[in-house]
Design an enzyme around this catalytic site. Structure first.
Site, mmCIF file in Angstrom:
data_model
loop_
_atom_site.group_PDB
_atom_site.id
_atom_site.type_symbol
_atom_site.label_atom_id
_atom_site.label_comp_id
_atom_site.label_asym_id
_atom_site.label_seq_id
_atom_site.Cartn_x
_atom_site.Cartn_y
_atom_site.Cartn_z
ATOM 1 N N ASP A 188 0.825 -1.191 0.000
ATOM 2 C CA ASP A 188 0.000 0.000 0.000
ATOM 3 C C ASP A 188 0.866 1.251 0.000
ATOM 4 O O ASP A 188 2.061 1.198 0.294
ATOM 5 C CB ASP A 188 -0.903 -0.019 1.256
ATOM 6 C CG ASP A 188 -2.132 0.862 1.104
ATOM 7 O OD1 ASP A 188 -3.037 0.772 1.948
ATOM 8 O OD2 ASP A 188 -2.177 1.661 0.137
ATOM 9 N N GLY A 189 0.240 2.354 -0.349
ATOM 10 C CA GLY A 189 0.928 3.636 -0.312
ATOM 11 C C GLY A 189 0.809 4.244 1.071
ATOM 12 O O GLY A 189 0.287 3.621 2.001
ATOM 13 N N GLY A 206 -5.173 9.785 3.129
ATOM 14 C CA GLY A 206 -5.286 10.937 2.229
ATOM 15 C C GLY A 206 -6.333 10.653 1.154
ATOM 16 O O GLY A 206 -7.008 11.550 0.663
ATOM 17 N N GLU A 243 -7.899 -0.379 4.351
ATOM 18 C CA GLU A 243 -6.444 -0.510 4.244
ATOM 19 C C GLU A 243 -5.865 -1.052 5.534
ATOM 20 O O GLU A 243 -5.017 -1.938 5.549
ATOM 21 C CB GLU A 243 -5.803 0.836 3.912
ATOM 22 C CG GLU A 243 -6.086 1.311 2.498
ATOM 23 C CD GLU A 243 -5.597 2.722 2.237
ATOM 24 O OE1 GLU A 243 -5.392 3.481 3.217
ATOM 25 O OE2 GLU A 243 -5.417 3.079 1.056
ATOM 26 N N LYS A 275 7.328 11.356 1.038
ATOM 27 C CA LYS A 275 6.679 10.721 2.184
ATOM 28 C C LYS A 275 7.694 10.264 3.238
ATOM 29 O O LYS A 275 7.327 9.797 4.306
ATOM 30 C CB LYS A 275 5.840 9.534 1.734
ATOM 31 C CG LYS A 275 4.979 9.681 0.475
ATOM 32 C CD LYS A 275 4.144 10.914 0.406
ATOM 33 C CE LYS A 275 3.154 10.931 -0.752
ATOM 34 N NZ LYS A 275 2.153 9.894 -0.743
HETATM 35 O O1 DER Z 1 -4.849 7.176 1.411
HETATM 36 C C1 DER Z 1 -3.835 6.473 1.463
HETATM 37 O O2 DER Z 1 -3.328 6.071 2.539
HETATM 38 C C2 DER Z 1 -3.190 6.108 0.160
HETATM 39 O O3 DER Z 1 -2.299 5.063 0.352
HETATM 40 C C3 DER Z 1 -2.532 7.342 -0.471
HETATM 41 O O4 DER Z 1 -2.583 8.458 0.382
HETATM 42 C C4 DER Z 1 -1.105 7.153 -0.908
HETATM 43 O O5 DER Z 1 -0.755 8.281 -1.661
HETATM 44 P P1 DER Z 1 -0.058 8.165 -3.098
HETATM 45 O O6 DER Z 1 -1.111 8.537 -4.088
HETATM 46 O O7 DER Z 1 1.076 9.155 -3.025
HETATM 47 O O8 DER Z 1 0.422 6.752 -3.298
#
Ligand code: DER
Length: 234
Positions: A84-85, A99, A106, A124
């Protein structure tokens, strides 16, 4: 930048998505598509017996459009690996997520996973949470309780700037895949140095569904840098 995200994602997949992994959790955001791209490139043979668990509408669309097999979290309460991001990751691998307003599912898939891996670009990668990501801690709340939780944040948790997340491409507030609202709660930097404390305090407020602080959950975080290098935290 795009290249940095792709670099992080490809490196993480190459190092962690082993052939024997069958159940794979896929997160949301703009970095995760590169994770899926790299997994697809492992070939039809490698992916034919795998199932991919989504963390929401965007994630589900990505899995289906990539020709990968969609799995149902009810059938797979244990996941081999979730990728995941993140909105920000500190030196202890604590992270702000949400975000994209998907952090409830998640966090479910992050916790259900044997291995949880974060992929992101250099923006990040911080020492303390709140350094670059100023929008605040995302909090999913049930609609019935949002005004009460806002008041608790303002008056009890001393977070005067907490606010209901309003939509951009829709009139009114953001509504999550679960039909809930999002509150963004910016805390001053000193308190963001103890994310677990804040997370626990917020989680105890009745009506809060989940908090976008993932503490001590990630196994490793991969950051793509502008110079084409990759930074790994673990
Ligand atoms: O909402 C989150 O947690 C998503 O993983 C996201 O914020 C990650 O951001 P990215 O578009 O820079 O991957």
């Amino acid at each position: 930048s795009m290249k940095a995200k792709q670099l992080a994602a490809w490196t993480a997949v190459d190092q962690h998505v082993h052939p024997e992994y069958r159940v794979i959790g896929i997160g949301s955001g703009s970095t995760v598509p590169y994770v899926v791209e790299r997994i697809v490139s492992q070939g039809a043979e490698a992916n034919k017996n795998r199932v991919f668990i989504p963390t929401g509408f965007q994630s589900k669309e990505l899995i289906v459009s990539s020709g990968l097999t969609l799995g149902d979290v009810d059938q797979y309460p244990t996941i081999d690996i979730t990728l995941d991001g993140a909105d920000e990751v500190d030196t202890q691998l604590n992270c702000i997520k949400g975000g994209g307003a998907c952090h409830l599912r998640e966090k479910v898939l992050a916790e259900a996973a044997t291995t949880f891996i974060l992929v992101a670009d250099y923006r990040k990668n911080v020492e303390y949470l709140g350094t670059n990501f100023k929008a605040g801690v995302p909090i999913e709340v049930v609609p019935f309780a949002y005004a009460k939780v806002l008041q608790n944040l303002h008056q009890v948790l001393n977070c005067p700037k907490a606010s209901l997340r309003m939509a951009v491409a829709k009139a009114g507030q953001v509504v999550t895949d679960n039909g809930n609202f999002i509150i963004d709660a910016p805390f001053e930097s000193e308190r963001m140095k103890e994310p677990y404390t804040i997370m626990a305090q917020i989680k105890m407020l009745t009506g809060v569904v989940e908090v976008g602080l993932f503490c001590h959950m990630a196994r490793a975080a991969y950051f793509g840098n502008q110079d084409g290098s990759v930074t790994i935290k673990w």
